[in-house]
Write an enzyme that holds these catalytic residues in place. Structure first.
Site, PDB file in Angstrom:
ATOM      1  N   GLU A 103      22.715 -17.981 -24.975  1.00 16.87           N
ATOM      2  CA  GLU A 103      23.501 -18.013 -26.202  1.00 16.87           C
ATOM      3  C   GLU A 103      23.323 -19.379 -26.838  1.00 16.87           C
ATOM      4  O   GLU A 103      23.225 -20.380 -26.142  1.00 16.87           O
ATOM      5  CB  GLU A 103      25.010 -17.816 -25.933  1.00 16.87           C
ATOM      6  CG  GLU A 103      25.394 -16.457 -25.420  1.00 16.87           C
ATOM      7  CD  GLU A 103      25.576 -16.463 -23.910  1.00 16.87           C
ATOM      8  OE1 GLU A 103      25.615 -17.564 -23.308  1.00 16.87           O
ATOM      9  OE2 GLU A 103      25.662 -15.374 -23.319  1.00 16.87           O
ATOM     10  N   TYR A 115      13.856 -22.248 -29.274  1.00 17.59           N
ATOM     11  CA  TYR A 115      13.836 -21.001 -28.512  1.00 17.59           C
ATOM     12  C   TYR A 115      12.910 -19.973 -29.149  1.00 17.59           C
ATOM     13  O   TYR A 115      12.156 -19.285 -28.455  1.00 17.59           O
ATOM     14  CB  TYR A 115      15.247 -20.447 -28.350  1.00 17.59           C
ATOM     15  CG  TYR A 115      16.142 -21.354 -27.522  1.00 17.59           C
ATOM     16  CD1 TYR A 115      15.713 -21.877 -26.309  1.00 17.59           C
ATOM     17  CD2 TYR A 115      17.415 -21.698 -27.961  1.00 17.59           C
ATOM     18  CE1 TYR A 115      16.516 -22.712 -25.555  1.00 17.59           C
ATOM     19  CE2 TYR A 115      18.233 -22.527 -27.208  1.00 17.59           C
ATOM     20  CZ  TYR A 115      17.775 -23.036 -26.010  1.00 17.59           C
ATOM     21  OH  TYR A 115      18.575 -23.853 -25.264  1.00 17.59           O
TER      22      TYR A 115
END
Length: 147
Positions: A103, A115
């Site tokens: 998250e 990411y």
């Protein structure tokens, strides 16, 4: 900079990095629990003997979860976060992990770009996930590919 397995005696420096990076840092006890857990891969980025960043990745069966990835502000945008993530993902792959989840704050554009550049894809949103400001968390997944 070297990426090494985090050791118990790195806890104080890891905690200082944590406090420098997050508005609601994890407690030293929480970090300690992950550091000594056999289910958590813990890596430290070091300059000489100084911890400048760390990554904790939990592995349960074939699932990995990036619990924390943090780099001191003065060492950001120098490849430290990428090096930590790549090292952790490589170790997870070697253990047979099929996918890694995480998250990230929806407003953390730098982390999201990192990411995404590593192959993570958005898969959902956790509404009001962060307690400090009720910000949403973006859920991301990386499906590992056999080499």
């Amino acid at each position: 900079m070297n990426i090494v397995p985090a050791q118990e005696n790195d806890l104080e420096q890891i905690y200082q990095v944590e406090c420098s990076c997050f508005s609601r840092p994890w407690s030293k006890a929480s970090l300690w629990g992950d550091l000594i857990s056999p289910q958590t891969l813990c890596f430290a980025a070091k300059e000489e003997e100084t911890v400048i960043g760390f990554c904790f990745l939990s592995v349960v069966a074939d699932e990995g979860t990036i619990l924390q990835l943090a780099v001191l502000p003065e060492f950001r945008r120098k490849g430290t976060g990428r090096a930590l993530a790549l090292h952790a993902l490589s170790q997870a792959r070697a253990l047979g992990v099929s996918y890694v989840i995480l998250e990230v704050r929806v407003t953390n554009a730098a982390a999201r770009r990192l990411y995404e550049s590593l192959g993570f894809e958005e898969v959902g949103v956790r509404k009001e996930y962060y307690q400090d400001n009720k910000e949403d968390a973006l859920m991301m997944i990386l499906r590992m590919v056999s080499e």
